[in-house]
Design a protein around this motif. Structure first.
Motif, mmCIF file in Angstrom:
data_model
loop_
_atom_site.group_PDB
_atom_site.id
_atom_site.type_symbol
_atom_site.label_atom_id
_atom_site.label_comp_id
_atom_site.label_asym_id
_atom_site.label_seq_id
_atom_site.Cartn_x
_atom_site.Cartn_y
_atom_site.Cartn_z
ATOM 1 N N GLU A 55 0.628 -1.232 0.091
ATOM 2 C CA GLU A 55 -0.210 -0.076 -0.014
ATOM 3 C C GLU A 55 1.041 1.102 -0.015
ATOM 4 N N PHE A 56 2.120 1.209 0.869
ATOM 5 C CA PHE A 56 2.842 2.430 0.782
ATOM 6 C C PHE A 56 3.339 2.506 -0.636
ATOM 7 N N ILE A 57 4.057 1.476 -1.384
ATOM 8 C CA ILE A 57 4.555 1.481 -2.462
ATOM 9 C C ILE A 57 3.681 2.241 -3.446
ATOM 10 N N ALA A 58 2.217 1.721 -3.604
ATOM 11 C CA ALA A 58 1.480 2.362 -4.202
ATOM 12 C C ALA A 58 1.031 3.780 -4.010
ATOM 13 N N TYR A 59 1.071 4.182 -2.746
ATOM 14 C CA TYR A 59 0.820 5.646 -2.338
ATOM 15 C C TYR A 59 1.766 6.418 -2.839
ATOM 16 N N ALA A 60 3.052 5.910 -2.677
ATOM 17 C CA ALA A 60 4.381 6.828 -3.053
ATOM 18 C C ALA A 60 4.291 7.070 -4.459
ATOM 19 N N ASN A 81 19.805 3.399 2.797
ATOM 20 C CA ASN A 81 18.564 2.366 2.950
ATOM 21 C C ASN A 81 17.420 2.765 2.219
ATOM 22 N N GLY A 82 17.140 4.097 2.360
ATOM 23 C CA GLY A 82 16.133 4.674 1.565
ATOM 24 C C GLY A 82 16.281 4.993 0.160
ATOM 25 N N GLU A 83 17.573 5.172 -0.243
ATOM 26 C CA GLU A 83 17.958 5.350 -1.626
ATOM 27 C C GLU A 83 17.869 4.200 -2.239
ATOM 28 N N LEU A 84 18.275 2.915 -1.852
ATOM 29 C CA LEU A 84 18.020 1.413 -2.172
ATOM 30 C C LEU A 84 16.608 1.090 -2.457
ATOM 31 N N PHE A 85 15.898 1.538 -1.629
ATOM 32 C CA PHE A 85 14.334 1.360 -1.767
ATOM 33 C C PHE A 85 13.811 2.137 -2.823
ATOM 34 N N LYS A 86 14.240 3.215 -2.925
ATOM 35 C CA LYS A 86 13.598 4.159 -4.100
ATOM 36 C C LYS A 86 13.957 3.644 -5.347
ATOM 37 N N VAL A 87 15.209 3.148 -5.681
ATOM 38 C CA VAL A 87 15.646 2.600 -6.663
ATOM 39 C C VAL A 87 15.115 1.187 -7.072
ATOM 40 N N MET A 88 14.947 0.188 -5.994
ATOM 41 C CA MET A 88 14.471 -0.795 -6.327
ATOM 42 C C MET A 88 12.839 -0.904 -6.601
ATOM 43 N N SER A 110 5.579 13.835 15.019
ATOM 44 C CA SER A 110 4.943 15.037 14.937
ATOM 45 C C SER A 110 4.311 15.001 13.433
ATOM 46 N N GLY A 111 4.758 14.152 12.434
ATOM 47 C CA GLY A 111 4.533 14.327 11.042
ATOM 48 C C GLY A 111 4.904 15.139 10.256
ATOM 49 N N GLN A 112 5.969 15.905 10.513
ATOM 50 C CA GLN A 112 6.929 16.790 9.867
ATOM 51 C C GLN A 112 7.255 16.072 8.650
ATOM 52 N N VAL A 113 7.699 14.867 8.801
ATOM 53 C CA VAL A 113 8.161 13.946 7.880
ATOM 54 C C VAL A 113 7.642 12.566 8.025
ATOM 55 N N GLN A 114 7.649 11.950 7.061
ATOM 56 C CA GLN A 114 6.622 10.485 6.925
ATOM 57 C C GLN A 114 7.252 9.260 6.964
ATOM 58 N N LEU A 115 8.687 9.409 6.513
ATOM 59 C CA LEU A 115 9.153 7.844 6.568
ATOM 60 C C LEU A 115 10.560 8.082 7.337
ATOM 61 N N TYR A 116 10.902 6.898 7.657
ATOM 62 C CA TYR A 116 12.435 6.948 8.345
ATOM 63 C C TYR A 116 12.860 5.423 8.235
ATOM 64 N N PHE A 117 13.945 5.061 8.197
ATOM 65 C CA PHE A 117 14.763 3.790 8.467
ATOM 66 C C PHE A 117 15.344 3.923 9.775
ATOM 67 N N GLY A 118 14.583 3.484 10.719
ATOM 68 C CA GLY A 118 15.050 3.554 12.176
ATOM 69 C C GLY A 118 15.716 2.316 12.613
ATOM 70 N N PHE A 155 8.132 -8.133 -0.568
ATOM 71 C CA PHE A 155 7.612 -7.531 -1.567
ATOM 72 C C PHE A 155 8.464 -6.780 -2.782
ATOM 73 N N VAL A 156 9.660 -6.653 -2.024
ATOM 74 C CA VAL A 156 10.810 -6.374 -2.999
ATOM 75 C C VAL A 156 11.674 -7.202 -3.042
ATOM 76 N N PRO A 157 11.898 -8.082 -4.067
ATOM 77 C CA PRO A 157 12.752 -9.224 -4.064
ATOM 78 C C PRO A 157 14.195 -8.650 -4.167
ATOM 79 N N GLY A 158 15.050 -9.244 -3.208
ATOM 80 C CA GLY A 158 16.617 -8.998 -3.183
ATOM 81 C C GLY A 158 16.793 -7.638 -2.588
ATOM 82 N N TYR A 159 15.876 -7.025 -1.750
ATOM 83 C CA TYR A 159 16.374 -5.832 -0.987
ATOM 84 C C TYR A 159 16.858 -6.402 0.487
ATOM 85 N N GLU A 160 17.873 -5.709 0.940
ATOM 86 C CA GLU A 160 18.537 -6.150 2.268
ATOM 87 C C GLU A 160 19.380 -5.012 2.484
#
Length: 236
Positions: A55-60, A81-88, A110-118, A155-160
């Motif tokens: 759902e997140f990928i579709a929304y993005a 981590n996020g840049e790899l996700f964006k590429v894939m 607070s919702g100022q940003v929406q996504l984080y790889f923590g 859902f994203v084969p090969g992502y690690e």
């Protein structure tokens, strides 16, 4: 800059960020032993209208450039981590660098940003209290400690995308010394108390041969070098 100290501080992720270094991370280090791997959790603010990773990928994809992806600095682990996700996934999100992980969490809550790889250690409290929504973990498979959270790779084969720590020595160190150190370090990491302590920190204890570690260094340096180059990332 001294080569020995440089190799100890920099890593397979960070060396591609620099155009000029007086050493080669892969060539100038003698791998000894891998110790621990740290997974990350892909987190979103609950205001994001997506309960699952698909759902997140579709929304993005439906909202290019409208999702702010936070990190504690350009070139930091959460950033790449996020840049790899964006590429894939073929998604377009805006990177927002902060000065610290604490500052990221403040604006993510607070919702100022929406996504984080923590990191798992810094994220679990917010996940358990429902203040942040976990979409996936970044390991190849689900974590035993978090069995209900899927892996991105489902859902994203090969992502690690994980951080790892190990011990290395200067190039040219005797194999006899390396093998002895590898044996002793592996024995220590296999100790139940140390494994439990690493688990408390959110880590996965790892053992293996020095050659296994060397192979990992080569593979990770190549992998993250491609991500850094594609995304045009430079160190702050």
């Amino acid at each position: 800059m001294d080569t020995r100290s440089s190799c100890a501080v920099l890593s397979a992720r960070s060396t591609p960020l620099y155009d000029k270094l007086n050493f080669n991370f892969v060539r100038d280090i003698a791998p000894i032993a891998l110790i621990v791997r740290f997974p990350y959790i892909m987190l979103v603010n609950p205001s994001v209208p997506a309960n699952t990773l698909p759902e997140f990928i579709a929304y993005a994809k439906a909202n290019p450039g409208k999702i702010n992806m936070a990190s504690p600095g350009s070139g930091s682990t959460p950033h790449v981590n996020g840049e790899l996700f964006k590429v894939m996934t073929g998604t377009n999100m805006v990177h927002v660098p902060y000065r610290s992980a604490a500052a990221v969490m403040t604006d993510l809550l607070s919702g100022q940003v929406q996504l984080y790889f923590g990191t798992t250690a810094s994220s679990l409290e917010y996940v358990r209290t429902g203040k942040l929504r976990p979409l996936a973990v970044t390991t190849e498979r689900r974590l035993n400690a978090l069995p209900d959270i899927p892996a991105v790779a489902e859902f994203v084969p090969g992502y690690e995308a994980t951080s790892w720590y190990g011990v290395g020595a200067p190039k040219g160190t005797s194999m006899k010394i390396i093998e002895k150190l590898n044996k002793e370090i592996d024995a220590g990491v296999a100790d139940s108390k140390i494994k439990a302590r690493l688990a408390d920190l959110g880590g996965l204890a790892l053992t293996g041969s020095s050659s296994d570690f060397g192979k990992l260094i080569v593979e990770e340096t190549e992998k993250w070098g491609k991500v850094v180059k594609f995304a045009g990332i430079k160190a702050d």
